[in-house]
Write a protein that holds these residues in place. Structure first.
Motif, PDB file in Angstrom:
ATOM      1  N   PRO A  51      10.908  28.629  31.672  1.00 36.73           N
ATOM      2  CA  PRO A  51      11.611  27.977  30.569  1.00 36.73           C
ATOM      3  C   PRO A  51      11.088  26.567  30.314  1.00 36.73           C
ATOM      4  CG  PRO A  51      13.058  28.272  32.475  1.00 36.73           C
ATOM      5  CD  PRO A  51      11.747  28.859  32.832  1.00 36.73           C
ATOM      6  N   MET A  52      11.052  26.193  29.045  1.00 34.98           N
ATOM      7  CA  MET A  52      10.679  24.840  28.646  1.00 34.98           C
ATOM      8  C   MET A  52      11.218  24.585  27.251  1.00 34.98           C
ATOM      9  SD  MET A  52       6.580  25.137  27.834  1.00 34.98           S
ATOM     10  CE  MET A  52       6.249  25.199  29.564  1.00 34.98           C
ATOM     11  N   SER A  53      11.214  23.344  26.853  1.00 34.23           N
ATOM     12  CA  SER A  53      11.693  23.009  25.516  1.00 34.23           C
ATOM     13  C   SER A  53      10.595  23.297  24.489  1.00 34.23           C
ATOM     14  CB  SER A  53      12.093  21.536  25.448  1.00 34.23           C
ATOM     15  OG  SER A  53      10.936  20.714  25.505  1.00 34.23           O
ATOM     16  N   GLN A  54      11.003  23.382  23.238  1.00 30.92           N
ATOM     17  CA  GLN A  54      10.032  23.555  22.152  1.00 30.92           C
ATOM     18  C   GLN A  54       9.051  22.380  22.134  1.00 30.92           C
ATOM     19  OE1 GLN A  54      11.586  24.328  18.179  1.00 30.92           O
ATOM     20  NE2 GLN A  54      10.010  23.004  17.309  1.00 30.92           N
ATOM     21  N   GLU A  55       9.548  21.190  22.389  1.00 30.41           N
ATOM     22  CA  GLU A  55       8.707  19.997  22.383  1.00 30.41           C
ATOM     23  C   GLU A  55       7.654  20.058  23.481  1.00 30.41           C
ATOM     24  OE1 GLU A  55      12.105  19.974  22.281  1.00 30.41           O
ATOM     25  OE2 GLU A  55      12.223  19.521  20.135  1.00 30.41           O
ATOM     26  N   GLU A  56       8.058  20.511  24.686  1.00 34.34           N
ATOM     27  CA  GLU A  56       7.093  20.628  25.787  1.00 34.34           C
ATOM     28  C   GLU A  56       6.003  21.637  25.454  1.00 34.34           C
ATOM     29  OE1 GLU A  56       9.611  19.836  29.857  1.00 34.34           O
ATOM     30  OE2 GLU A  56      10.144  21.613  28.671  1.00 34.34           O
ATOM     31  N   LEU A  57       6.389  22.787  24.890  1.00 32.11           N
ATOM     32  CA  LEU A  57       5.407  23.803  24.520  1.00 32.11           C
ATOM     33  C   LEU A  57       4.505  23.267  23.415  1.00 32.11           C
ATOM     34  CD1 LEU A  57       4.220  26.607  24.871  1.00 32.11           C
ATOM     35  CD2 LEU A  57       6.035  27.493  23.382  1.00 32.11           C
ATOM     36  N   GLY A  58       5.066  22.609  22.412  1.00 33.16           N
ATOM     37  CA  GLY A  58       4.260  22.010  21.341  1.00 33.16           C
ATOM     38  C   GLY A  58       3.279  20.991  21.870  1.00 33.16           C
ATOM     39  N   ASP A  59       3.718  20.197  22.863  1.00 33.66           N
ATOM     40  CA  ASP A  59       2.841  19.209  23.471  1.00 33.66           C
ATOM     41  C   ASP A  59       1.663  19.884  24.186  1.00 33.66           C
ATOM     42  OD1 ASP A  59       2.160  16.476  24.257  1.00 33.66           O
ATOM     43  OD2 ASP A  59       2.739  17.111  26.287  1.00 33.66           O
ATOM     44  N   LEU A  60       1.934  20.972  24.912  1.00 30.43           N
ATOM     45  CA  LEU A  60       0.852  21.696  25.583  1.00 30.43           C
ATOM     46  C   LEU A  60      -0.147  22.252  24.567  1.00 30.43           C
ATOM     47  CD1 LEU A  60       2.790  23.667  28.352  1.00 30.43           C
ATOM     48  CD2 LEU A  60       1.191  21.756  28.681  1.00 30.43           C
ATOM     49  N   ILE A  61       0.357  22.790  23.463  1.00 28.54           N
ATOM     50  CA  ILE A  61      -0.530  23.306  22.411  1.00 28.54           C
ATOM     51  C   ILE A  61      -1.356  22.160  21.822  1.00 28.54           C
ATOM     52  CG2 ILE A  61      -0.514  24.229  20.049  1.00 28.54           C
ATOM     53  CD1 ILE A  61       1.715  26.149  21.019  1.00 28.54           C
ATOM     54  N   GLY A  62      -0.716  21.028  21.577  1.00 27.64           N
ATOM     55  CA  GLY A  62      -1.420  19.880  21.017  1.00 27.64           C
ATOM     56  C   GLY A  62      -2.502  19.330  21.925  1.00 27.64           C
ATOM     57  N   ARG A  63      -2.360  19.503  23.227  1.00 28.76           N
ATOM     58  CA  ARG A  63      -3.370  19.022  24.178  1.00 28.76           C
ATOM     59  C   ARG A  63      -4.618  19.903  24.204  1.00 28.76           C
ATOM     60  NH1 ARG A  63      -0.122  17.377  29.613  1.00 28.76           N
ATOM     61  NH2 ARG A  63       1.578  16.295  28.567  1.00 28.76           N
ATOM     62  N   ARG A  64      -4.480  21.173  23.766  1.00 26.60           N
ATOM     63  CA  ARG A  64      -5.622  22.092  23.661  1.00 26.60           C
ATOM     64  C   ARG A  64      -6.370  22.244  24.999  1.00 26.60           C
ATOM     65  NH1 ARG A  64      -7.047  23.429  18.884  1.00 26.60           N
ATOM     66  NH2 ARG A  64      -9.229  23.597  19.391  1.00 26.60           N
ATOM     67  N   VAL A  65      -5.633  22.407  26.090  1.00 29.23           N
ATOM     68  CA  VAL A  65      -6.276  22.442  27.397  1.00 29.23           C
ATOM     69  C   VAL A  65      -6.424  23.833  28.001  1.00 29.23           C
ATOM     70  CG1 VAL A  65      -5.675  20.082  28.003  1.00 29.23           C
ATOM     71  CG2 VAL A  65      -4.082  21.922  28.535  1.00 29.23           C
ATOM     72  N   ALA A  66      -5.634  24.786  27.554  1.00 30.67           N
ATOM     73  CA  ALA A  66      -5.664  26.084  28.229  1.00 30.67           C
ATOM     74  C   ALA A  66      -5.148  27.172  27.305  1.00 30.67           C
ATOM     75  CB  ALA A  66      -4.797  26.031  29.483  1.00 30.67           C
ATOM     76  N   ASP A  79      11.086  40.859  21.984  1.00 32.36           N
ATOM     77  CA  ASP A  79      10.205  39.707  21.835  1.00 32.36           C
ATOM     78  C   ASP A  79       8.830  40.124  21.328  1.00 32.36           C
ATOM     79  OD1 ASP A  79       9.396  40.925  24.263  1.00 32.36           O
ATOM     80  OD2 ASP A  79       8.584  39.036  24.985  1.00 32.36           O
ATOM     81  N   VAL A  80       8.106  39.119  20.850  1.00 35.21           N
ATOM     82  CA  VAL A  80       6.710  39.255  20.450  1.00 35.21           C
ATOM     83  C   VAL A  80       5.938  38.292  21.333  1.00 35.21           C
ATOM     84  CG1 VAL A  80       5.040  38.944  18.594  1.00 35.21           C
ATOM     85  CG2 VAL A  80       7.332  39.811  18.075  1.00 35.21           C
ATOM     86  N   VAL A  81       5.012  38.810  22.117  1.00 36.20           N
ATOM     87  CA  VAL A  81       4.203  37.960  22.992  1.00 36.20           C
ATOM     88  C   VAL A  81       3.092  37.345  22.153  1.00 36.20           C
ATOM     89  CG1 VAL A  81       2.679  37.919  25.007  1.00 36.20           C
ATOM     90  CG2 VAL A  81       4.794  39.274  25.054  1.00 36.20           C
ATOM     91  N   ASP A  82       2.907  36.039  22.312  1.00 38.54           N
ATOM     92  CA  ASP A  82       1.918  35.271  21.558  1.00 38.54           C
ATOM     93  C   ASP A  82       0.969  34.638  22.560  1.00 38.54           C
ATOM     94  OD1 ASP A  82       0.516  33.338  20.040  1.00 38.54           O
ATOM     95  OD2 ASP A  82       2.284  32.796  18.874  1.00 38.54           O
ATOM     96  N   THR A  83      -0.316  34.935  22.419  1.00 37.10           N
ATOM     97  CA  THR A  83      -1.334  34.312  23.253  1.00 37.10           C
ATOM     98  C   THR A  83      -2.069  33.291  22.406  1.00 37.10           C
ATOM     99  OG1 THR A  83      -1.586  36.344  24.531  1.00 37.10           O
ATOM    100  CG2 THR A  83      -3.342  34.713  24.727  1.00 37.10           C
ATOM    101  N   TYR A  84      -1.959  32.038  22.787  1.00 41.37           N
ATOM    102  CA  TYR A  84      -2.578  30.933  22.072  1.00 41.37           C
ATOM    103  C   TYR A  84      -3.824  30.492  22.825  1.00 41.37           C
ATOM    104  CZ  TYR A  84      -3.534  26.165  20.690  1.00 41.37           C
ATOM    105  OH  TYR A  84      -4.172  25.033  20.283  1.00 41.37           O
ATOM    106  N   ASP A  85      -4.954  30.394  22.100  1.00 40.42           N
ATOM    107  CA  ASP A  85      -6.206  29.924  22.699  1.00 40.42           C
ATOM    108  C   ASP A  85      -6.777  28.782  21.877  1.00 40.42           C
ATOM    109  OD1 ASP A  85      -6.959  31.617  24.994  1.00 40.42           O
ATOM    110  OD2 ASP A  85      -6.927  33.240  23.526  1.00 40.42           O
ATOM    111  N   ALA A  86      -7.116  27.686  22.537  1.00 40.05           N
ATOM    112  CA  ALA A  86      -7.855  26.604  21.896  1.00 40.05           C
ATOM    113  C   ALA A  86      -9.328  26.959  21.991  1.00 40.05           C
ATOM    114  CB  ALA A  86      -7.583  25.285  22.598  1.00 40.05           C
ATOM    115  N   VAL A  87     -10.035  26.867  20.871  1.00 40.10           N
ATOM    116  CA  VAL A  87     -11.456  27.199  20.820  1.00 40.10           C
ATOM    117  C   VAL A  87     -12.234  25.891  20.779  1.00 40.10           C
ATOM    118  CG1 VAL A  87     -13.219  28.433  19.496  1.00 40.10           C
ATOM    119  CG2 VAL A  87     -10.895  29.337  19.610  1.00 40.10           C
TER     120      VAL A  87
END
Length: 194
Positions: A51-66, A79-87
């Motif tokens: 579990p995490m907040s929306q802000e924490e998840l958004g911050d991880l996405i914004g960092r583009r690290v993994a 649910d719908v599983v979403d795999t996010y990848d920074a290219v």
């Protein structure tokens, strides 16, 4: 039941853009925050929910690290599983897995992605909708991310920015092209209902 995916390619986003995506998805009844657990749920490498907040998840996405994997919720149990990848070329992909959804649920997810693709300020390069899973999501990387010309098996719908749309049409001339707004073209097989 659907057994496929939606592969969404776009330029690099930020936590603010992710917050806008959350808002657009919520208009379609798709929530990032689990209705009972009151948090976003990221899936860790062992398959457990973190579990995490929306802000924490958004911050991880914004960092583009993994690569990040998390869930969107249609109900407390679906649910719908979403795999996010920074290219590395300052682009990103989101793969939303439609496995186990009924056709109307998969359509709702598709509508949410299409709305976000045309409304978010970060340009979408392409959206591949393959409800049946006839292609591999990564097989689209070459043409959608790196200006390649190879087109895998044709999915149900493609939304693409020019010149990506035109390269796809040259490789697969049986597609009909329609304007989708925001500089994007919708490509569907000629026999596909509009």
């Amino acid at each position: 039941m659907a057994d496929g995916f939606i592969q969404w390619y776009r330029e690099g986003a930020s936590a603010a853009v992710f917050a806008e995506q959350v808002q657009i998805f919520s208009e379609f009844g798709i929530e990032l925050i689990h209705p009972n657990r009151n948090s976003a749920l990221m899936i860790d490498v062992e398959g457990d929910d973190s579990p995490m907040s929306q802000e924490e998840l958004g911050d991880l996405i914004g960092r583009r690290v993994a690569t990040l994997t998390f869930s969107w919720w249609l109900t407390a149990d679906i649910d719908v599983v979403d795999t996010y990848d920074a290219v590395p070329v300052d682009r990103e992909t989101q793969t939303l897995w439609l496995d186990g959804l009924h056709p109307d649920q998969a359509q709702r997810v598709e509508s949410a992605v299409m709305a976000a693709a045309t409304r978010l300020p970060v340009p979408t390069r392409a959206v591949i909708v393959d409800r049946r899973g006839i292609s591999d999501p990564d097989a689209w990387d070459s043409i959608a991310l790196y200006d390649g010309t190879g087109v895998p098996l044709l999915p149900d719908t493609v939304l693409a920015l020019e010149p990506i749309a035109e390269r796809i049409r040259r490789a697969a001339p049986g597609l009909r092209k329609e304007d989708a707004g925001a500089g994007l073209s919708r490509l569907v097989p000629r026999h596909h209902p509009a």
